[in-house]
Enzyme design. Structure first.
Site, PDB file in Angstrom:
ATOM      1  N   GLY A  22      -2.382 -24.386 -15.552  1.00 22.60           N
ATOM      2  CA  GLY A  22      -3.680 -23.764 -15.816  1.00 22.60           C
ATOM      3  C   GLY A  22      -3.643 -22.295 -15.411  1.00 22.60           C
ATOM      4  N   GLN A  23      -4.808 -21.645 -15.460  1.00 23.78           N
ATOM      5  CA  GLN A  23      -4.890 -20.208 -15.144  1.00 23.78           C
ATOM      6  C   GLN A  23      -4.416 -19.909 -13.716  1.00 23.78           C
ATOM      7  OE1 GLN A  23      -8.060 -17.677 -16.763  1.00 23.78           O
ATOM      8  NE2 GLN A  23      -9.336 -19.484 -16.489  1.00 23.78           N
ATOM      9  N   ASP A  56      -0.208 -36.797 -12.274  1.00 22.38           N
ATOM     10  CA  ASP A  56      -1.620 -37.007 -12.619  1.00 22.38           C
ATOM     11  C   ASP A  56      -2.354 -37.277 -11.305  1.00 22.38           C
ATOM     12  OD1 ASP A  56      -4.081 -37.978 -13.302  1.00 22.38           O
ATOM     13  OD2 ASP A  56      -3.345 -39.355 -14.850  1.00 22.38           O
ATOM     14  N   TYR A  81     -11.372 -30.716 -13.937  1.00 22.89           N
ATOM     15  CA  TYR A  81     -12.020 -30.814 -15.249  1.00 22.89           C
ATOM     16  C   TYR A  81     -12.904 -29.581 -15.329  1.00 22.89           C
ATOM     17  CZ  TYR A  81     -14.431 -32.721 -19.285  1.00 22.89           C
ATOM     18  OH  TYR A  81     -14.921 -32.914 -20.557  1.00 22.89           O
ATOM     19  N   THR A  82     -12.520 -28.579 -16.154  1.00 22.71           N
ATOM     20  CA  THR A  82     -13.174 -27.265 -16.086  1.00 22.71           C
ATOM     21  C   THR A  82     -14.081 -26.946 -17.279  1.00 22.71           C
ATOM     22  OG1 THR A  82     -11.170 -26.285 -17.022  1.00 22.71           O
ATOM     23  CG2 THR A  82     -11.405 -26.195 -14.638  1.00 22.71           C
ATOM     24  N   THR A 121     -16.208 -24.052  -6.949  1.00 21.29           N
ATOM     25  CA  THR A 121     -16.848 -23.172  -7.927  1.00 21.29           C
ATOM     26  C   THR A 121     -18.240 -22.700  -7.514  1.00 21.29           C
ATOM     27  OG1 THR A 121     -17.769 -23.197 -10.160  1.00 21.29           O
ATOM     28  CG2 THR A 121     -17.615 -25.306  -9.083  1.00 21.29           C
ATOM     29  N   TYR A 146     -20.541 -30.716 -14.198  1.00 20.98           N
ATOM     30  CA  TYR A 146     -19.378 -30.009 -13.639  1.00 20.98           C
ATOM     31  C   TYR A 146     -19.650 -29.614 -12.186  1.00 20.98           C
ATOM     32  CZ  TYR A 146     -16.154 -26.107 -12.772  1.00 20.98           C
ATOM     33  OH  TYR A 146     -15.233 -25.253 -12.216  1.00 20.98           O
ATOM     34  N   LYS A 150     -17.977 -31.238  -8.786  1.00 19.22           N
ATOM     35  CA  LYS A 150     -17.201 -30.359  -7.894  1.00 19.22           C
ATOM     36  C   LYS A 150     -17.797 -30.389  -6.472  1.00 19.22           C
ATOM     37  CE  LYS A 150     -14.266 -27.657  -8.874  1.00 19.22           C
ATOM     38  NZ  LYS A 150     -12.780 -27.746  -8.904  1.00 19.22           N
TER      39      LYS A 150
HETATM   40  N1  LIG Z   1     -12.218 -21.144 -14.993  1.00 15.07           N
HETATM   41  C1  LIG Z   1     -13.252 -20.654 -14.290  1.00 15.07           C
HETATM   42  O1  LIG Z   1     -14.009 -19.776 -14.745  1.00 15.07           O
HETATM   43  C2  LIG Z   1     -13.517 -21.179 -12.902  1.00 15.07           C
HETATM   44  C3  LIG Z   1     -14.616 -20.675 -12.188  1.00 15.07           C
HETATM   45  C4  LIG Z   1     -14.857 -21.156 -10.901  1.00 15.07           C
HETATM   46  C5  LIG Z   1     -14.012 -22.087 -10.344  1.00 15.07           C
HETATM   47  N2  LIG Z   1     -12.961 -22.570 -11.061  1.00 15.07           N
HETATM   48  C6  LIG Z   1     -12.098 -23.573 -10.423  1.00 15.07           C
HETATM   49  O2  LIG Z   1     -10.831 -22.979 -10.235  1.00 15.07           O
HETATM   50  C7  LIG Z   1      -9.804 -23.978 -10.342  1.00 15.07           C
HETATM   51  C8  LIG Z   1      -8.745 -23.517 -11.326  1.00 15.07           C
HETATM   52  O3  LIG Z   1      -9.370 -23.295 -12.583  1.00 15.07           O
HETATM   53  P1  LIG Z   1      -8.520 -22.885 -13.869  1.00 15.07           P
HETATM   54  O4  LIG Z   1      -9.417 -22.050 -14.726  1.00 15.07           O
HETATM   55  O5  LIG Z   1      -7.185 -22.379 -13.450  1.00 15.07           O
HETATM   56  O6  LIG Z   1      -8.367 -24.318 -14.554  1.00 15.07           O
HETATM   57  P2  LIG Z   1      -7.554 -24.694 -15.878  1.00 15.07           P
HETATM   58  O7  LIG Z   1      -6.956 -23.469 -16.476  1.00 15.07           O
HETATM   59  O8  LIG Z   1      -8.467 -25.565 -16.688  1.00 15.07           O
HETATM   60  O9  LIG Z   1      -6.345 -25.558 -15.299  1.00 15.07           O
HETATM   61  C9  LIG Z   1      -6.504 -26.859 -14.813  1.00 15.07           C
HETATM   62  C10 LIG Z   1      -5.178 -27.566 -14.991  1.00 15.07           C
HETATM   63  O10 LIG Z   1      -5.320 -28.910 -14.491  1.00 15.07           O
HETATM   64  C11 LIG Z   1      -4.672 -29.772 -15.406  1.00 15.07           C
HETATM   65  N3  LIG Z   1      -5.127 -31.161 -15.291  1.00 15.07           N
HETATM   66  C12 LIG Z   1      -6.075 -31.797 -16.046  1.00 15.07           C
HETATM   67  N4  LIG Z   1      -6.151 -33.101 -15.667  1.00 15.07           N
HETATM   68  C13 LIG Z   1      -5.226 -33.286 -14.686  1.00 15.07           C
HETATM   69  C14 LIG Z   1      -4.820 -34.421 -13.921  1.00 15.07           C
HETATM   70  N5  LIG Z   1      -5.384 -35.623 -14.106  1.00 15.07           N
HETATM   71  N6  LIG Z   1      -3.830 -34.265 -13.005  1.00 15.07           N
HETATM   72  C15 LIG Z   1      -3.252 -33.057 -12.825  1.00 15.07           C
HETATM   73  N7  LIG Z   1      -3.595 -31.946 -13.522  1.00 15.07           N
HETATM   74  C16 LIG Z   1      -4.582 -32.060 -14.445  1.00 15.07           C
HETATM   75  C17 LIG Z   1      -5.035 -29.167 -16.750  1.00 15.07           C
HETATM   76  O11 LIG Z   1      -4.229 -29.700 -17.779  1.00 15.07           O
HETATM   77  P3  LIG Z   1      -4.863 -29.762 -19.281  1.00 15.07           P
HETATM   78  O12 LIG Z   1      -5.136 -28.349 -19.666  1.00 15.07           O
HETATM   79  O13 LIG Z   1      -3.774 -30.400 -20.073  1.00 15.07           O
HETATM   80  O14 LIG Z   1      -6.116 -30.583 -19.177  1.00 15.07           O
HETATM   81  C18 LIG Z   1      -4.768 -27.692 -16.477  1.00 15.07           C
HETATM   82  O15 LIG Z   1      -3.405 -27.363 -16.641  1.00 15.07           O
HETATM   83  C19 LIG Z   1     -10.522 -25.263 -10.722  1.00 15.07           C
HETATM   84  O16 LIG Z   1     -10.753 -26.027  -9.576  1.00 15.07           O
HETATM   85  C20 LIG Z   1     -11.863 -24.798 -11.271  1.00 15.07           C
HETATM   86  O17 LIG Z   1     -12.878 -25.773 -11.083  1.00 15.07           O
HETATM   87  C21 LIG Z   1     -12.686 -22.128 -12.320  1.00 15.07           C
END
Ligand SMILES: NC(=O)c1ccc[n+]([C@@H]2O[C@H](COP(=O)([O-])OP(=O)(O)OC[C@H]3O[C@@H](n4cnc5c(N)ncnc54)[C@H](OP(=O)(O)O)[C@@H]3O)[C@@H](O)[C@H]2O)c1
Length: 308
Positions: A22-23, A56, A81-82, A121, A146, A150
């Site tokens: 992920g990011q 997983d 789950y984002t 978040t 969401y 969280k």
């Molecule tokens: N994005 C935002 O704007 C934002 C803002 C505030 C907080 N956050 C938090 O920051 C954190 C990182 O966010 P991010 O944007 O980097 O998230 P992301 O890009 O959606 O990455 C999440 C990763 O987790 C993987 N994943 C999904 N189900 C899984 C499972 N069962 N076991 C292991 N891995 C699994 C996803 O795979 P798939 O892609 O194949 O599903 C993806 O590679 C998260 O906790 C999020 O809640 C994000």
């Protein structure tokens, strides 16, 4: 249970990163290059050309097996789950990943007296009207599935984990995956007009900066004795409208007419927080972290995107 290890004396820690494709996970790969610690990057799906162990996090036994196999001292949980809108129709899945799986990680790390660093978040807030930066102990008032799942994940860690840091972040973007910056770089280059909401205010976060802060905390063993919730975003305050204006300016996309609008013009299944600026005093004072200003980091990320 054995007493918690004094990590200051552990020369090399073994650290498992979940959601590494992920990011944030991808930025963790970058910032930990050259670390004295050993990092194991895991995710549920393989990406060609990227070394990733399959894990997983909804599978408790699989976590236990991997943690034993690699003698893991710490987990950085970047998996979640984002999809904020889709979560409204997928409660079971969101709860499984954002709450139950987080509890799994907390259990396994407690069994080993290890450290869990978990990312949460700004969406744990939003239900009450307020206009001052949110502190860590402000009551959670999520407005959607969401944010709720969280928040429950945070509670599971506080209940179950022995050593933990929960780091809430907001408006995350990076060179990887889909995000607001990439979308707006494209839209402001291709559309003659664009309306963007100005009544949601917060702070963008370059995932590289957050990953660097996490790496610093681990590398220098700063986490020891500092269990708790922390806030991290870049410095400053902006709206999605102003964010878009900056993106267009840095990209040199001057032909798009960008206008501010109200959230009501874009009906969404979830009411998003109107003001989710995070107060970062605690993380800066506890760990001695310098936080970059949001436009400075935006320029760095966009420079990387434009030369890619
Ligand atoms: N994005 C935002 O704007 C934002 C803002 C505030 C907080 N956050 C938090 O920051 C954190 C990182 O966010 P991010 O944007 O980097 O998230 P992301 O890009 O959606 O990455 C999440 C990763 O987790 C993987 N994943 C999904 N189900 C899984 C499972 N069962 N076991 C292991 N891995 C699994 C996803 O795979 P798939 O892609 O194949 O599903 C993806 O590679 C998260 O906790 C999020 O809640 C994000």
């Amino acid at each position: 249970m054995e007493p918690a290890p004094l990590f200051k004396t552990v020369k090399q820690m073994n650290i498992l990163v979940t959601g590494a494709n992920g990011q944030l996970g991808n930025e963790m790969r970058i910032v930990t290059k050259g670390s004295k610690d050993k990092y194991i990057f895991t995710d549920v799906v393989e990406v060609e050309g990227v070394e990733t162990e399959m894990l997983d996090i909804t599978n408790l036994d699989a976590i236990r097996r991997m943690v034993i196999e690699y003698d893991v001292n710490a987990i950085v949980n970047c998996a979640a789950y984002t999809n904020v809108d889709a979560a409204e129709d997928n409660y079971a899945l969101a709860e499984m990943l954002n709450t139950k799986a987080v509890e799994n990680l907390a259990w396994v790390m407690r069994e080993r007296n290890g450290l869990l660093i978990h990312i949460s978040t700004d969406y744990v807030f939003g239900g009450d009207p307020y206009n001052t930066p949110c502190k860590e102990d402000q009551k959670g008032t999520p407005t959607g599935i969401y944010g709720l799942t969280k928040l429950r994940g945070e509670e599971a860690i506080q209940r179950e984990a022995s050593q933990y840091l929960i780091i809430r972040t907001a408006w995350l973007y990076s060179e990887f995956g889909k995000n607001f910056v990439k979308t707006m770089m494209n839209l402001t280059a291709t559309k003659p007009q664009l309306k963007v909401v100005f009544d949601q205010v917060g702070t963008p976060t370059y995932a590289y900066d957050l990953a660097s802060a996490i790496c610093d905390i681990i590398e220098n063993r700063k986490f020891e004795g500092n269990n708790g919730i922390y806030h991290y975003s870049n410095e400053g305050v902006t709206s999605w409208y102003d964010f878009t204006k900056q993106i267009a300016e840095i990209a040199g996309n001057s032909t798009c007419d960008i206008q501010p609008c109200h959230s009501a013009e874009f009906p969404s299944p979830v009411k998003r927080p109107a003001f989710s600026v995070l107060d970062k005093t605690k993380i800066k004072e506890t760990f001695g972290i310098a936080v970059p200003y949001w436009t400075d980091s935006l320029k760095v990320c966009m420079k990387n995107l434009m030369k890619a």
